[in-house]
Design an enzyme around this catalytic site. Structure first.
Site, PDB file in Angstrom:
ATOM      1  N   HIS A   1       0.859  -1.178   0.093  1.00  0.00           N
ATOM      2  CA  HIS A   1      -0.013   0.111   0.131  1.00  0.00           C
ATOM      3  C   HIS A   1       0.949   1.176  -0.028  1.00  0.00           C
ATOM      4  O   HIS A   1       1.868   1.423   0.749  1.00  0.00           O
ATOM      5  CB  HIS A   1      -0.878  -0.200   1.362  1.00  0.00           C
ATOM      6  CG  HIS A   1      -1.785   1.104   1.274  1.00  0.00           C
ATOM      7  ND1 HIS A   1      -2.451   1.660   2.487  1.00  0.00           N
ATOM      8  CD2 HIS A   1      -2.596   1.638   0.133  1.00  0.00           C
ATOM      9  CE1 HIS A   1      -3.147   2.686   2.041  1.00  0.00           C
ATOM     10  NE2 HIS A   1      -3.377   2.577   0.680  1.00  0.00           N
TER      11      HIS A   1
ATOM     12  N   ASP B   1       8.161   7.802 -20.851  1.00  0.00           N
ATOM     13  CA  ASP B   1       8.469   8.078 -22.478  1.00  0.00           C
ATOM     14  C   ASP B   1       9.926   7.389 -22.586  1.00  0.00           C
ATOM     15  O   ASP B   1      10.605   7.265 -21.643  1.00  0.00           O
ATOM     16  CB  ASP B   1       8.024   9.191 -23.018  1.00  0.00           C
ATOM     17  CG  ASP B   1       9.058  10.147 -22.405  1.00  0.00           C
ATOM     18  OD1 ASP B   1       9.950  10.184 -22.029  1.00  0.00           O
ATOM     19  OD2 ASP B   1       8.088  11.339 -22.014  1.00  0.00           O
TER      20      ASP B   1
ATOM     21  N   HIS C   1       7.483  19.131 -14.062  1.00  0.00           N
ATOM     22  CA  HIS C   1       8.356  18.036 -14.310  1.00  0.00           C
ATOM     23  C   HIS C   1       9.451  17.720 -13.748  1.00  0.00           C
ATOM     24  O   HIS C   1       9.817  16.477 -13.451  1.00  0.00           O
ATOM     25  CB  HIS C   1       8.496  18.148 -16.002  1.00  0.00           C
ATOM     26  CG  HIS C   1       8.864  17.092 -16.662  1.00  0.00           C
ATOM     27  ND1 HIS C   1       8.526  15.914 -16.869  1.00  0.00           N
ATOM     28  CD2 HIS C   1      10.214  17.133 -17.338  1.00  0.00           C
ATOM     29  CE1 HIS C   1       9.209  14.913 -17.464  1.00  0.00           C
ATOM     30  NE2 HIS C   1      10.196  15.682 -17.827  1.00  0.00           N
TER      31      HIS C   1
ATOM     32  N   PHE D   1       6.039  14.451 -22.074  1.00  0.00           N
ATOM     33  CA  PHE D   1       5.482  14.400 -20.642  1.00  0.00           C
ATOM     34  C   PHE D   1       4.432  13.201 -20.545  1.00  0.00           C
ATOM     35  O   PHE D   1       3.485  13.014 -19.789  1.00  0.00           O
ATOM     36  CB  PHE D   1       4.728  15.656 -20.393  1.00  0.00           C
ATOM     37  CG  PHE D   1       5.510  17.064 -20.406  1.00  0.00           C
ATOM     38  CD1 PHE D   1       6.662  17.214 -19.480  1.00  0.00           C
ATOM     39  CD2 PHE D   1       5.465  17.769 -21.506  1.00  0.00           C
ATOM     40  CE1 PHE D   1       7.275  18.340 -19.519  1.00  0.00           C
ATOM     41  CE2 PHE D   1       6.761  19.021 -21.721  1.00  0.00           C
ATOM     42  CZ  PHE D   1       7.191  19.157 -20.683  1.00  0.00           C
ATOM     43  N   SER D   2       4.798  12.090 -21.023  1.00  0.00           N
ATOM     44  CA  SER D   2       4.129  10.832 -20.966  1.00  0.00           C
ATOM     45  C   SER D   2       4.738  10.080 -20.134  1.00  0.00           C
ATOM     46  O   SER D   2       5.418   8.973 -20.213  1.00  0.00           O
ATOM     47  CB  SER D   2       4.033  10.048 -22.385  1.00  0.00           C
ATOM     48  OG  SER D   2       3.223  10.735 -23.327  1.00  0.00           O
ATOM     49  N   ASN D   3       4.743  10.509 -18.815  1.00  0.00           N
ATOM     50  CA  ASN D   3       5.250   9.992 -17.783  1.00  0.00           C
ATOM     51  C   ASN D   3       4.353   9.908 -16.561  1.00  0.00           C
ATOM     52  O   ASN D   3       3.495  11.205 -16.253  1.00  0.00           O
ATOM     53  CB  ASN D   3       6.489  10.778 -17.176  1.00  0.00           C
ATOM     54  CG  ASN D   3       7.477  10.737 -18.356  1.00  0.00           C
ATOM     55  OD1 ASN D   3       7.939  10.086 -18.728  1.00  0.00           O
ATOM     56  ND2 ASN D   3       7.440  12.087 -18.877  1.00  0.00           N
TER      57      ASN D   3
END
Length: 131
Positions: A20, A28, A98, A120-122
């Protein structure tokens, strides 16, 4: 042979070991990974596998209660943001710069590198509980 969705042995091991509020990150192809953070490199070529494909695969096995995204995704990649929200409509989202997201990768159990080539595909996934 494993019957469930995640068949990559490294990734499956990480997910199985999470508790948990533990963190797992996906990103990316260009995301820098801090020294000491386990990197599971799934990238084959441009866009393979995509960020969304990997995220969907992981969500089939990992209970997620909260996600962390770069603030910049709102303006620089709104399509990816919309797709993330569609996959997890009831999951809390926390946005941060970021630069902070990159630093926080050091606190994740692992970083999963995709072939994604959009900015920014994180994401950082915070695990929940199933009970």
């Amino acid at each position: 042979m494993k019957k469930t969705t995640v068949i990559n042995s490294e990734l499956s091991t990480v997910i199985a070991g999470m508790g948990h509020m533990d963190w797992l990150s996906i990103g990316d192809a260009g995301m820098p990974v801090p020294m000491g953070t386990k990197k599971i490199d799934l990238a084959l070529t441009k866009q393979l596998p995509s960020f969304q494909d990997v995220l969907k695969n992981i969500l089939a096995e990992l209970e997620v209660q909260k996600i962390y995204l770069a603030e910049e995704i709102k303006t620089e990649n709104p399509e990816q943001l919309a797709a993330i929200k569609e996959l997890m409509p009831n999951v809390e989202i926390e946005y941060m710069p970021h630069s902070q997201l990159k630093k926080d990768l050091a606190q994740t159990h692992a970083f999963v590198r995709t072939g994604e080539m959009t900015p920014f595909s994180n994401i950082i996934l915070e695990s929940g509980v199933t009970f």
